[in-house]
Design an enzyme around this catalytic site. Structure first.
Site, mmCIF file in Angstrom:
data_model
loop_
_atom_site.group_PDB
_atom_site.id
_atom_site.type_symbol
_atom_site.label_atom_id
_atom_site.label_comp_id
_atom_site.label_asym_id
_atom_site.label_seq_id
_atom_site.Cartn_x
_atom_site.Cartn_y
_atom_site.Cartn_z
ATOM 1 N N PHE A 156 110.567 67.073 132.158
ATOM 2 C CA PHE A 156 111.413 66.094 131.446
ATOM 3 C C PHE A 156 112.590 65.639 132.309
ATOM 4 C CE2 PHE A 156 109.804 68.672 127.683
ATOM 5 C CZ PHE A 156 108.816 67.754 127.346
ATOM 6 N N ILE A 157 112.331 65.396 133.572
ATOM 7 C CA ILE A 157 113.431 65.028 134.471
ATOM 8 C C ILE A 157 113.619 63.508 134.467
ATOM 9 C CG2 ILE A 157 114.339 65.210 136.821
ATOM 10 C CD1 ILE A 157 113.991 67.902 135.111
ATOM 11 N N GLU A 363 119.531 66.597 126.481
ATOM 12 C CA GLU A 363 120.885 67.119 126.755
ATOM 13 C C GLU A 363 121.389 68.000 125.613
ATOM 14 O OE1 GLU A 363 123.560 64.667 128.898
ATOM 15 O OE2 GLU A 363 121.937 63.737 130.032
ATOM 16 N N THR A 365 119.483 69.758 121.935
ATOM 17 C CA THR A 365 119.055 69.291 120.615
ATOM 18 C C THR A 365 120.233 69.352 119.629
ATOM 19 O OG1 THR A 365 118.500 71.539 119.980
ATOM 20 C CG2 THR A 365 116.712 70.231 120.979
ATOM 21 N N GLU A 367 120.264 71.095 117.089
ATOM 22 C CA GLU A 367 120.405 72.511 116.733
ATOM 23 C C GLU A 367 121.300 73.226 117.758
ATOM 24 O OE1 GLU A 367 117.567 70.742 116.786
ATOM 25 O OE2 GLU A 367 117.227 70.694 114.629
HETATM 26 N N1 COS Z 1 130.880 75.085 130.249
HETATM 27 C C1 COS Z 1 130.996 76.063 131.170
HETATM 28 N N2 COS Z 1 130.558 77.318 130.974
HETATM 29 C C2 COS Z 1 129.983 77.591 129.778
HETATM 30 C C3 COS Z 1 129.814 76.615 128.784
HETATM 31 C C4 COS Z 1 130.293 75.316 129.049
HETATM 32 N N3 COS Z 1 130.172 74.342 128.164
HETATM 33 N N4 COS Z 1 129.210 77.174 127.724
HETATM 34 C C5 COS Z 1 128.999 78.462 128.031
HETATM 35 N N5 COS Z 1 129.460 78.715 129.285
HETATM 36 C C6 COS Z 1 129.445 79.983 129.997
HETATM 37 C C7 COS Z 1 129.793 81.138 129.083
HETATM 38 O O1 COS Z 1 131.189 81.330 129.027
HETATM 39 C C8 COS Z 1 129.095 82.302 129.734
HETATM 40 O O2 COS Z 1 129.898 82.779 130.800
HETATM 41 P P1 COS Z 1 130.009 84.368 131.129
HETATM 42 O O3 COS Z 1 128.653 84.719 131.644
HETATM 43 O O4 COS Z 1 131.077 84.444 132.146
HETATM 44 O O5 COS Z 1 130.325 85.042 129.832
HETATM 45 C C9 COS Z 1 127.841 81.662 130.338
HETATM 46 O O6 COS Z 1 128.110 80.253 130.417
HETATM 47 C C10 COS Z 1 126.615 81.872 129.497
HETATM 48 O O7 COS Z 1 126.918 81.428 128.206
HETATM 49 P P2 COS Z 1 126.126 81.892 126.920
HETATM 50 O O8 COS Z 1 125.891 83.377 127.004
HETATM 51 O O9 COS Z 1 126.810 81.338 125.724
HETATM 52 O O10 COS Z 1 124.721 81.181 127.162
HETATM 53 P P3 COS Z 1 123.459 81.070 126.223
HETATM 54 O O11 COS Z 1 122.275 81.472 127.008
HETATM 55 O O12 COS Z 1 123.694 81.730 124.915
HETATM 56 O O13 COS Z 1 123.298 79.503 126.081
HETATM 57 C C11 COS Z 1 123.607 77.357 125.168
HETATM 58 C C12 COS Z 1 124.250 78.657 125.626
HETATM 59 C C13 COS Z 1 122.540 77.563 124.117
HETATM 60 C C14 COS Z 1 124.718 76.534 124.609
HETATM 61 C C15 COS Z 1 122.993 76.663 126.399
HETATM 62 O O14 COS Z 1 121.869 77.360 126.862
HETATM 63 C C16 COS Z 1 122.576 75.246 126.142
HETATM 64 O O15 COS Z 1 123.406 74.343 126.129
HETATM 65 N N6 COS Z 1 121.268 75.030 125.971
HETATM 66 C C17 COS Z 1 120.726 73.693 125.871
HETATM 67 C C18 COS Z 1 120.375 73.241 127.234
HETATM 68 C C19 COS Z 1 120.259 71.773 127.272
HETATM 69 O O16 COS Z 1 121.108 71.036 126.820
HETATM 70 N N7 COS Z 1 119.178 71.326 127.903
HETATM 71 C C20 COS Z 1 118.935 69.949 128.114
HETATM 72 C C21 COS Z 1 118.833 69.754 129.582
HETATM 73 S S1 COS Z 1 119.088 68.141 130.085
HETATM 74 S S2 COS Z 1 117.692 67.114 129.215
#
Ligand code: COS
Length: 379
Positions: A156-157, A363, A365, A367
């Site tokens: 999905f790039i 970017e 969902t 959810e």
């Molecule tokens: N900016 C910078 N750092 C962030 C951040 C943000 N917005 N959100 C979280 N972090 C940091 C956290 O602080 C944590 O740091 P530490 O390891 O130092 O504690 C680290 O990133 C990991 O965060 P977390 O444990 O909360 O990660 P999760 O695996 O639970 O995932 C979500 C967090 C679900 C929010 C993330 O995986 C996400 O956004 N997923 C969707 C991905 C997406 O949008 N994909 C589309 C791609 S482009 S089509």
């Protein structure tokens, strides 16, 4: 509290509005039908400074700021969502290079993106088994002397077949979970980087969405973006900005759908009068306009906080959640107001609705946005 735009912001808004109405809007139907990536217009947009708007001019960008950028994407999204998506991802990549890049990386890539020589930037995070759970990605980058060797599959790039530079997340330490992820800048044409399957999509069909494969792809160590192990945070920080971009484009698309429905409702006559004289239609238009305004305000608030340098993760997720879902509701109602004509290609209503579907998926969902918002509320 000041809801007025600055003179500079108004100028950007007006310039992009004129360009979008004249040069982009008339292409939207054709590129949807033919699934053609609009190279020429994107190059022309680079010429107007629209691909590095979030990077200060001293660093080679066009430095228009997050609010003006949001306003620009609203205009582009109104004219054509495929153009808006390509523009939004390229700006996200460009800003990421500025925020996390070394002076050399900035010097190499930012001017190329600004000028359009590098037509698009691509953000390579998602994998077949790592979508919402982006931290579970499996691509690897192994250090070998002064290089890293990348292996893995990204899916999905956006703009993947046309991008000049890819921002790629891969594991440099397989045992360290999310803290073992690093980011690399990989140039198109690097041996071992291959464009795979092109997706056939419901909407945004002028935006290129492909699989990218890395097979023993050697990348100079100097192309590591930020530090080893910081990659996940870098990608998430970039996505915060990207989400404001998607929210902005959604406001644009919703406005296009709203305006087409309003105009149709004035022309279309049933029961001896224009259908806009019926309260059933008026209430729909009132709800659509209210949702559109609320989405726009949430989006500009997020952009404004970003411009001030304040934390804006939660505001970006709220804007993306609300604006994308509101856009889908507005597009759905716009089609309904068109009746049977909304369902056929003679009118753009069906394309608006199809184009809106991806908004609550890419970017992050809806959810995931709710998850981010809830986590922020509870910490
Ligand atoms: N900016 C910078 N750092 C962030 C951040 C943000 N917005 N959100 C979280 N972090 C940091 C956290 O602080 C944590 O740091 P530490 O390891 O130092 O504690 C680290 O990133 C990991 O965060 P977390 O444990 O909360 O990660 P999760 O695996 O639970 O995932 C979500 C967090 C679900 C929010 C993330 O995986 C996400 O956004 N997923 C969707 C991905 C997406 O949008 N994909 C589309 C791609 S482009 S089509």
């Amino acid at each position: 509290m000041d809801f007025e735009l600055s003179e500079d912001q108004k100028l950007v808004q007006e310039m992009v509005r004129r360009f979008s109405e004249k040069e982009i809007a008339h292409l939207a139907d054709e590129i949807d039908r033919t699934e053609r990536f609009p190279e020429k217009t994107l190059k022309d947009m680079a010429g107007l400074g629209l691909m590095s708007m979030l990077v200060p001019s001293e660093a080679g960008g066009t430095g228009m700021g997050a609010v003006a950028y949001s306003l620009a994407l609203m205009e582009i999204g109104k004219a054509c969502m495929s153009h808006a998506t390509a523009t939004s991802v390229t700006n996200m990549v460009c800003e990421g290079i500025y925020r996390f890049g070394t002076p050399a990386q900035r010097q190499i890539y930012i001017p190329r993106i600004t000028s359009g020589e590098c037509l698009a930037g691509a953000f390579a995070l998602t994998e077949p088994g790592a979508g919402s759970d982006a931290g579970s990605l499996r691509a690897t980058a192994e250090r070998e002397g002064e290089e890293y060797v990348l292996n893995g599959t990204k899916v999905f790039i956006t703009s993947g077949s046309h991008a000049g530079v890819f921002m790629v997340a891969a594991k440099t330490d397989r045992e360290a979970g999310k803290r073992g992820i690093s980011v690399f800048l990989v140039e198109a044409g690097t041996p071992g980087l291959r464009v795979g399957r092109k997706e056939e999509k419901l909407g945004q069909r002028g935006s290129d969405t492909v699989e990218i494969l890395f097979e023993e792809c050697h990348v100079p160590a100097a192309n590591l973006l930020g530090n080893e192990g910081d990659g996940f945070k870098i990608m998430l920080a970039n996505l915060d900005g990207g989400r404001v971009g998607i929210a902005s484009s959604s406001c644009g698309l919703a406005r296009a759908a709203f305006e087409s429905a309003r105009s149709y409702s004035k022309d279309r006559r049933q029961f001896g009068r224009p259908i806009c004289e019926f309260q059933a239609i008026q209430w729909k238009l009132a709800d659509m306009a209210t949702q559109l305004d609320a989405a726009t305000l949430l989006t500009l608030r997020a952009a404004h906080r970003k411009e001030l340098g304040r934390p804006y993760t939660q505001e970006a997720s709220m804007a993306k959640l609300f604006a994308t879902e509101a856009c889908q509701r507005v597009c759905r109602e716009a089609l309904q107001i068109h009746g049977g004509y909304g369902y056929v290609r003679e009118y753009p209503a069906e394309r608006f609705l199809r184009d809106s579907v991806a908004l609550t998926l890419y970017e992050g969902t809806s959810e995931i946005q709710r998850l981010v918002i809830a986590r922020n509320l509870l910490t």
